[in-house]
Motif scaffolding. Structure first.
Motif: not given
Ligand code: NAI
Length: 348
Positions: A142-143, A148-149, A250-253, A259-260
């Protein structure tokens, strides 16, 4: 010369994780034959004799490498042995998969890359299995598709359930410390989402919340790091050995257009328990419960890549972390360890 037929693998290391890899390779990976296993420990070889489909058993790694029938070796040995064992495998003409980290020492990583350049026809992959976890891969795609730009921030954590018996203290002399053992996964995630961007500076701190025995090894049981990457990208990392509830990876981008979040609820299953105190889910107890699929998919991908090379084709499936990715992960992990020890930022 092109060779058809299954990929014949010999595994070295049948400890906590090696037994899991061995079982996957023996029973769950199409196109693979687990033909041999090596451990210096008698009980581990006995386990292999009882559990695996008749592998040849070796107590000595040199003997495993001398097995001419093997196409590839699979290393799940202590981190301090990885570099020399990869070099020996390549020199013996074997494709090689090795668990993370590549080495605890940057110069050793560079030496391995130098030797690997002499054997470009051999596959050499380091086991950053999050690249094969279905949720991490979905987020990555997706990224990459621009959902998410421009990703400019990764917040990522690896936190294990507390082991009151202090397993991590016994493990400390060979683990490289919390940043090289745990955060190294988050570092690889950040680099993966940032398209391999170069890290420029590292800050870190940490504390001992429970396991005082780590102090003599210069280690902590909870560590926090911030890493700057070129292009104004940032990563914030947290690692812990003392979580009460389970393995909570866990991770967040975060990007300029959204954001994901990956794995924010570390639930073990889709069951919710409704009781007088409220509604709850049970948590994944260990890293293996969380990443069982990822370990299997990375094995399948490695075997496909080796089969392609044996047939004289370039691998075309999803690629795992290269030796160069793993070198960067060690470089950044070492910088975090040094920053934590000195209290000063480390320029990379
Ligand atoms: P462990 O200590 O349980 O197992 C190590 C194994 O290596 C044992 O079977 C031991 O007998 C064997 N061994 C030791 N010296 C050897 C030699 N010279 N030749 C062949 N075998 C030898 O350790 P564990 O937890 O299974 O970790 C192994 C590796 O896997 C480490 O590098 C660790 O960083 C990595 N790991 C990766 C994880 C991930 O999330 N991808 C999670 C846990 C471990």
């Amino acid at each position: 010369m092109a060779k058809r037929g299954p990929v014949r693998i010999g595994i070295a290391g049948l400890g906590r994780l090696g037994k899991r890899h061995a079982t996957n390779l023996a029973y769950r990976v199409p196109g693979a034959v687990l033909a041999a296993a090596c451990s210096p420990v008698d009980e581990e070889r006995e386990w292999a004799r009882d559990t695996l489909p008749e592998p040849r058993l070796y107590s000595d790694y040199e003997a495993l490498l001398a097995d001419r029938e093997l196409d590839a070796v699979w290393l799940v040995t202590p981190s301090s042995l990885h570099a020399e064992q990869i070099v020996a495998a390549l020199r013996a003409g074997k494709h090689v998969f090795c668990e993370k980290p590549l080495s605890l020492d940057v110069a050793e990583c560079e030496r391995v890359l130098g030797v690997a350049r002499e054997y470009p026809h051999l596959e050499a992959t380091i086991g950053f299995m999050r690249r094969f976890d279905p949720s991490y891969r979905d987020a990555y795609e997706k990224a990459a598709a621009g959902t998410i730009g421009r990703p400019f921030m990764v917040r990522s954590q690896t936190t294990d359930q507390n082991d009151p018996d202090g397993f991590f203290v016994r493990f400390a002399p060979t683990s490289g410390g919390i940043f090289l053992d745990c955060t190294v996964h988050d570092i690889d995630v950040a680099r993966w989402f940032f398209g391999g961007a170069r890290a420029t500076r590292a800050f870190a701190t940490g504390t001992i919340a429970l396991h005082e025995g780590l102090r003599e090894f210069g280690d902590v049981d909870n560590g926090v790091g911030v890493v700057e990457f070129e292009g104004g990208r940032l990563a914030v990392f947290y690692a812990s050995r003392t979580m009460a509830h389970g393995n909570d990876t866990q991770s967040e981008v975060i990007g300029t257009g959204g954001a994901l979040a990956i794995g924010h609820n570390p639930r073990k299953s889709r069951v919710e328990i409704y009781e007088a105190g409220g509604v709850r889910s049970e948590s994944t107890p260990t890293f293996f419960d969380r990443f069982e699929d990822a370990f299997l998919h990375e094995a399948q991908a490695f075997v496909q890549a080796v089969a392609a090379r044996m047939a004289g084709r370039a691998p075309d499936g999803a690629a795992g972390a290269t030796l160069a990715d793993a070198l960067e992960a060690t470089r950044i992990g070492k910088a975090l360890r040094e920053a934590c020890a000195s209290g000063l930022p480390v320029v990379l």
